[in-house]
Design a protein around this motif. Structure first.
Motif, PDB file in Angstrom:
ATOM      1  N   LEU A 194      31.643   7.568 -28.292  1.00 48.94           N
ATOM      2  CA  LEU A 194      31.718   6.111 -28.281  1.00 48.94           C
ATOM      3  C   LEU A 194      30.810   5.592 -27.172  1.00 48.94           C
ATOM      4  CD1 LEU A 194      32.970   3.370 -29.169  1.00 48.94           C
ATOM      5  CD2 LEU A 194      34.758   3.791 -27.447  1.00 48.94           C
ATOM      6  N   PHE A 195      29.827   4.795 -27.543  1.00 48.59           N
ATOM      7  CA  PHE A 195      28.881   4.234 -26.593  1.00 48.59           C
ATOM      8  C   PHE A 195      29.059   2.712 -26.533  1.00 48.59           C
ATOM      9  CE2 PHE A 195      27.326   8.304 -27.724  1.00 48.59           C
ATOM     10  CZ  PHE A 195      26.509   8.761 -26.698  1.00 48.59           C
ATOM     11  N   SER A 196      28.655   2.148 -25.422  1.00 47.87           N
ATOM     12  CA  SER A 196      28.717   0.697 -25.264  1.00 47.87           C
ATOM     13  C   SER A 196      27.468   0.251 -24.524  1.00 47.87           C
ATOM     14  CB  SER A 196      29.981   0.288 -24.496  1.00 47.87           C
ATOM     15  OG  SER A 196      30.124  -1.116 -24.463  1.00 47.87           O
ATOM     16  N   VAL A 197      26.888  -0.876 -24.950  1.00 47.90           N
ATOM     17  CA  VAL A 197      25.619  -1.327 -24.359  1.00 47.90           C
ATOM     18  C   VAL A 197      25.649  -2.837 -24.139  1.00 47.90           C
ATOM     19  CG1 VAL A 197      24.304   0.549 -25.423  1.00 47.90           C
ATOM     20  CG2 VAL A 197      24.544  -1.603 -26.650  1.00 47.90           C
ATOM     21  N   GLY A 198      24.771  -3.294 -23.270  1.00 46.93           N
ATOM     22  CA  GLY A 198      24.623  -4.726 -23.045  1.00 46.93           C
ATOM     23  C   GLY A 198      25.513  -5.260 -21.942  1.00 46.93           C
ATOM     24  N   ASP A 199      25.740  -6.573 -21.973  1.00 43.61           N
ATOM     25  CA  ASP A 199      26.440  -7.282 -20.900  1.00 43.61           C
ATOM     26  C   ASP A 199      27.884  -6.840 -20.705  1.00 43.61           C
ATOM     27  OD1 ASP A 199      24.124  -8.694 -20.630  1.00 43.61           O
ATOM     28  OD2 ASP A 199      24.879 -10.577 -21.449  1.00 43.61           O
ATOM     29  N   ALA A 212      25.144   1.752 -40.063  1.00 39.30           N
ATOM     30  CA  ALA A 212      25.898   0.583 -40.518  1.00 39.30           C
ATOM     31  C   ALA A 212      25.913  -0.397 -39.351  1.00 39.30           C
ATOM     32  CB  ALA A 212      27.315   0.967 -40.923  1.00 39.30           C
ATOM     33  N   TRP A 213      25.283  -1.549 -39.539  1.00 35.07           N
ATOM     34  CA  TRP A 213      25.174  -2.545 -38.469  1.00 35.07           C
ATOM     35  C   TRP A 213      26.118  -3.707 -38.781  1.00 35.07           C
ATOM     36  CZ3 TRP A 213      20.138  -5.751 -37.189  1.00 35.07           C
ATOM     37  CH2 TRP A 213      20.335  -6.433 -35.984  1.00 35.07           C
ATOM     38  N   LEU A 221      25.787   6.510 -37.669  1.00 37.05           N
ATOM     39  CA  LEU A 221      26.119   5.635 -36.552  1.00 37.05           C
ATOM     40  C   LEU A 221      26.579   4.272 -37.049  1.00 37.05           C
ATOM     41  CD1 LEU A 221      25.900   4.706 -33.517  1.00 37.05           C
ATOM     42  CD2 LEU A 221      23.463   4.313 -33.949  1.00 37.05           C
ATOM     43  N   ILE A 222      27.607   3.739 -36.393  1.00 36.20           N
ATOM     44  CA  ILE A 222      28.025   2.359 -36.614  1.00 36.20           C
ATOM     45  C   ILE A 222      27.707   1.569 -35.347  1.00 36.20           C
ATOM     46  CG2 ILE A 222      29.956   0.788 -37.042  1.00 36.20           C
ATOM     47  CD1 ILE A 222      31.391   3.139 -38.416  1.00 36.20           C
ATOM     48  N   ILE A 223      27.014   0.446 -35.499  1.00 37.59           N
ATOM     49  CA  ILE A 223      26.718  -0.458 -34.385  1.00 37.59           C
ATOM     50  C   ILE A 223      27.483  -1.751 -34.621  1.00 37.59           C
ATOM     51  CG2 ILE A 223      24.940  -1.784 -33.173  1.00 37.59           C
ATOM     52  CD1 ILE A 223      22.926   0.374 -34.108  1.00 37.59           C
ATOM     53  N   MET A 258      29.549   5.750 -32.589  1.00 31.58           N
ATOM     54  CA  MET A 258      29.665   4.296 -32.633  1.00 31.58           C
ATOM     55  C   MET A 258      29.129   3.686 -31.346  1.00 31.58           C
ATOM     56  SD  MET A 258      32.872   1.892 -33.763  1.00 31.58           S
ATOM     57  CE  MET A 258      34.019   2.521 -32.558  1.00 31.58           C
ATOM     58  N   ILE A 259      28.440   2.543 -31.485  1.00 30.82           N
ATOM     59  CA  ILE A 259      27.961   1.766 -30.344  1.00 30.82           C
ATOM     60  C   ILE A 259      28.603   0.384 -30.403  1.00 30.82           C
ATOM     61  CG2 ILE A 259      25.972   0.633 -29.287  1.00 30.82           C
ATOM     62  CD1 ILE A 259      24.234   2.916 -30.188  1.00 30.82           C
ATOM     63  N   LEU A 260      29.254   0.001 -29.307  1.00 31.44           N
ATOM     64  CA  LEU A 260      29.819  -1.340 -29.180  1.00 31.44           C
ATOM     65  C   LEU A 260      28.857  -2.204 -28.370  1.00 31.44           C
ATOM     66  CD1 LEU A 260      33.553  -0.529 -28.327  1.00 31.44           C
ATOM     67  CD2 LEU A 260      32.563  -1.061 -30.568  1.00 31.44           C
ATOM     68  N   ALA A 261      28.516  -3.368 -28.926  1.00 29.75           N
ATOM     69  CA  ALA A 261      27.633  -4.314 -28.248  1.00 29.75           C
ATOM     70  C   ALA A 261      28.170  -5.723 -28.480  1.00 29.75           C
ATOM     71  CB  ALA A 261      26.208  -4.178 -28.765  1.00 29.75           C
ATOM     72  N   THR A 262      29.440  -5.911 -28.130  1.00 26.15           N
ATOM     73  CA  THR A 262      30.137  -7.154 -28.473  1.00 26.15           C
ATOM     74  C   THR A 262      30.063  -8.234 -27.399  1.00 26.15           C
ATOM     75  OG1 THR A 262      32.149  -5.921 -27.873  1.00 26.15           O
ATOM     76  CG2 THR A 262      31.695  -6.201 -30.195  1.00 26.15           C
ATOM     77  N   GLY A 263      29.460  -7.914 -26.235  1.00 21.65           N
ATOM     78  CA  GLY A 263      29.064  -8.943 -25.303  1.00 21.65           C
ATOM     79  C   GLY A 263      30.134  -9.562 -24.431  1.00 21.65           C
ATOM     80  N   VAL A 264      29.742 -10.661 -23.786  1.00 23.44           N
ATOM     81  CA  VAL A 264      30.598 -11.402 -22.858  1.00 23.44           C
ATOM     82  C   VAL A 264      30.329 -12.891 -23.037  1.00 23.44           C
ATOM     83  CG1 VAL A 264      30.464  -9.532 -21.155  1.00 23.44           C
ATOM     84  CG2 VAL A 264      28.916 -11.487 -20.964  1.00 23.44           C
ATOM     85  N   MET A 265      31.133 -13.708 -22.375  1.00 29.11           N
ATOM     86  CA  MET A 265      30.862 -15.140 -22.306  1.00 29.11           C
ATOM     87  C   MET A 265      31.133 -15.628 -20.896  1.00 29.11           C
ATOM     88  SD  MET A 265      29.741 -17.930 -23.460  1.00 29.11           S
ATOM     89  CE  MET A 265      29.451 -17.567 -25.186  1.00 29.11           C
ATOM     90  N   ASP A 266      30.222 -16.454 -20.370  1.00 26.41           N
ATOM     91  CA  ASP A 266      30.363 -16.997 -19.025  1.00 26.41           C
ATOM     92  C   ASP A 266      31.441 -18.080 -18.981  1.00 26.41           C
ATOM     93  OD1 ASP A 266      27.946 -15.837 -17.468  1.00 26.41           O
ATOM     94  OD2 ASP A 266      27.080 -16.513 -19.358  1.00 26.41           O
ATOM     95  N   ARG A 267      32.086 -18.195 -17.829  1.00 27.14           N
ATOM     96  CA  ARG A 267      33.024 -19.288 -17.608  1.00 27.14           C
ATOM     97  C   ARG A 267      32.230 -20.563 -17.328  1.00 27.14           C
ATOM     98  NH1 ARG A 267      38.201 -18.789 -16.758  1.00 27.14           N
ATOM     99  NH2 ARG A 267      37.969 -16.587 -16.178  1.00 27.14           N
ATOM    100  N   GLN A 268      32.571 -21.617 -18.032  1.00 29.96           N
ATOM    101  CA  GLN A 268      31.855 -22.876 -17.893  1.00 29.96           C
ATOM    102  C   GLN A 268      32.617 -23.842 -16.980  1.00 29.96           C
ATOM    103  OE1 GLN A 268      28.933 -23.318 -19.067  1.00 29.96           O
ATOM    104  NE2 GLN A 268      28.686 -21.924 -20.793  1.00 29.96           N
ATOM    105  N   PRO A 269      31.906 -24.705 -16.262  1.00 22.71           N
ATOM    106  CA  PRO A 269      32.599 -25.713 -15.452  1.00 22.71           C
ATOM    107  C   PRO A 269      33.273 -26.771 -16.330  1.00 22.71           C
ATOM    108  CG  PRO A 269      30.222 -26.050 -15.389  1.00 22.71           C
ATOM    109  CD  PRO A 269      30.441 -24.763 -16.115  1.00 22.71           C
ATOM    110  N   ILE A 270      34.447 -27.193 -15.917  1.00 18.50           N
ATOM    111  CA  ILE A 270      35.157 -28.265 -16.610  1.00 18.50           C
ATOM    112  C   ILE A 270      34.661 -29.604 -16.072  1.00 18.50           C
ATOM    113  CG2 ILE A 270      37.411 -29.321 -17.063  1.00 18.50           C
ATOM    114  CD1 ILE A 270      37.016 -26.621 -18.419  1.00 18.50           C
TER     115      ILE A 270
END
Length: 380
Positions: free
Chosen positions: A329-334, A36-37, A12-14, A149-161
Motif C-alpha cells: 500500500l503506497f500513498s503519495v502527494g499532500d 485501474a484509476w 495497480l489501483i490508483i 494500491m496507491i492512495l492519492a486522496t489529498g488534503v484541504m486547507d483550513r480557511q479563515p471565517i
C-alpha cells in the motif's frame, strides 16, 4: 444490486484524480502497467487542492512563455504577421493544476488507453483479501482488485471565517474567501507563492507560531508583509517571535474579519470588526489543515504521522519510496509525510513521490515475473 467485480486483471489501483494521482497514473501507463484509476466524482473534486491552484509558476518548465515562444517561431512569414501581433499582445496565460490534470488525462486516453481504465467513481471502502492478498476497492458500481494500491486522496486547507453582513444578517463562513483564492489573492504556500507578494502589501492570517514565522519570512525575503490578522483569536506564538515582529514593524490586529474588498477576485482591503480597513493586495493563510483525506488508509490500519492531532488531520506515514506501514500500500502527494522530513506540498514533490512509488511497484512486479519465468523453465 452490488457492483460486480471487474474481470480485468490489474497490476495497480490508483485512488485520486489530483496532481499526485495523475502523476502516478501517467508514470504507471508509461511503464505499461495495467492500471485501474479511480478518479472520484464532482463532489470529491471540489474537496481537492487540485481544483484551486490557478497559477503554477514556481516550477522549471511550466510557464506560458515557453508555449508563446514556440508559437511565435512557428508562425513565421508575412501571412502570419497579424497572428504574431495578437499573440504578442496577449496577457500572461497562467497554467493551473486543472490544466495539468486535464492534459494528463488526455495524454493517457490518447496514448495509453490499453493500459489505464478510468473510473469516475468514489472508492467507499478498501480491504485486503488475506494477510498478503490483493487489495479490493468497493464503491457504488465499483469493485476492483489488484496486488498493489496507491492512495492519492489529498488534503484541504483550513480557511479563515469571514463574518460578513449579507442582506442584513451576519453570515460567518469561509465562502467569502473563495473568489479571491481562485484569483490567487489569497495564498496558502510560502514556497509556492511567496514570491508573488514582492513589492506588495500582504497580510498573514493566523494566530499560531507558524503565522509569525511566515510573517517574518515574508519581511526578510520580500519586505511585503504589513501585518498579521489573528481574526478574533489570541496570538499563540513565542515571545521571541513577537519581539522580532516588533523589530520588523509588523503589526498585529486581533479583531475578527468582517469583509473582503476587491473586484473580480483582486484583493484591495480586509475589513475588521472595528471598521478598520487594512489595505493589502495579498493574504497568506496560515491556519493549518482542515482535513487529510486518510479514511481509506485508516481502513487498512496504515500508520499515521502527527500523533496528538485529530485523526482526520493526520498525514499518512510513508517510507522514502512512498510505501505505508502496510506492505504493497503506497500513498503519495499532500496527504503523506516521510519520517524525519518536513511536509512538502508542492506539485513537483507530488510528482516525485508518485514516480518513486510507481517505479518501486514496477520493480517488484518485474522481479515476481522473472522468478515465475525461471520457475517454469526449471532453472530456479
Amino acid at each position: 444490486m452490488p457492483a460486480r467485480r471487474t474481470k480485468v486483471s490489474y497490476d495497480l489501483i490508483i485512488i485520486g484524480g489530483g496532481i499526485a494521482g495523475s502523476a502516478a497514473a501517467l508514470r504507471a501507463a508509461q511503464n505499461h502497467l495495467k492500471v485501474a484509476w479511480v478518479l472520484g466524482d464532482k463532489t470529491t473534486a471540489k474537496r481537492s487542492r487540485g481544483l484551486w491552484v490557478a497559477n503554477i509558476d514556481n516550477m522549471v518548465g511550466i510557464h506560458d512563455g515557453i508555449v508563446k515562444e514556440k508559437l511565435l517561431k512557428a508562425l513565421k512569414g508575412e501571412r502570419f504577421q497579424e497572428a504574431r501581433e495578437v499573440l504578442q499582445q496577449l496577457p500572461p496565460q497562467p497554467i493551473s493544476t486543472r490544466d495539468l490534470i486535464r492534459n494528463t488525462q488526455q495524454r493517457i486516453q490518447e496514448e495509453f488507453s490499453d493500459f489505464v481504465d478510468e473510473y469516475g467513481k468514489v472508492a467507499d471502502s478498501v480491504e485486503r483479501e488475506g494477510e498478503n492478498g490483493p487489495f479490493r476497492v468497493r464503491g457504488k458500481d465499483l469493485d476492483l482488485s489488484a496486488p498493489f494500491m496507491i492512495l492519492a486522496t489529498g488534503v484541504m486547507d483550513r480557511q479563515p471565517i469571514v463574518r460578513k453582513t449579507h442582506k442584513g444578517e451576519e453570515v460567518a463562513q469561509p465562502n467569502w474567501v473563495y473568489p479571491f483564492a481562485n484569483r490567487e489573492s489569497f495564498l496558502y504556500c510560502l514556497r509556492c507563492e511567496g514570491h508573488l507578494t514582492s513589492g506588495s502589501k500582504t497580510a498573514v492570517i493566523g494566530h499560531g507560531e507558524s503565522a509569525a514565522q511566515l510573517a517574518m519570512m515574508l519581511h526578510e525575503r520580500y519586505e511585503s508583509v504589513c501585518c498579521v490578522l489573528t481574526n478574533g483569536e489570541a496570538p499563540a506564538w513565542k515571545p521571541e517571535s513577537q519581539r522580532l515582529l516588533d523589530q520588523y514593524g509588523v503589526g498585529v490586529h486581533r479583531q475578527a474579519i468582517v469583509d473582503l474588498q476587491g473586484r473580480a477576485g483582486d484583493l484591495h482591503a480586509i475589513v475588521l470588526e472595528d471598521g478598520k480597513e487594512v489595505p493589502v493586495s495579498f493574504a497568506l493563510v496560515s491556519l493549518g489543515l482542515y482535513r487529510v483525506y486518510n479514511e481509506l488508509a485508516c481502513q487498512l490500519n496504515a500508520e499515521l504521522a502527527d500523533p496528538g492531532q485529530p485523526e482526520d488531520e493526520r498525514h499518512v506515514l510513508i517510507s522514502h519510496k512512498g510505501e505505508t506501514s502496510v506492505p504493497g500500500l503506497f500513498s503519495v502527494g499532500d496527504m503523506t509525510k516521510r519520517q524525519g522530513e518536513p511536509v512538502m506540498k508542492q506539485v513537483y514533490t507530488a510528482q516525485e513521490y508518485a514516480v518513486r512509488a510507481v517505479d518501486t511497484i514496477d520493480s517488484r512486479l518485474r522481479a515476481a515475473r522473472r522468478s515465475a519465468v525461471l520457475a517454469e523453465s526449471g532453472q530456479v
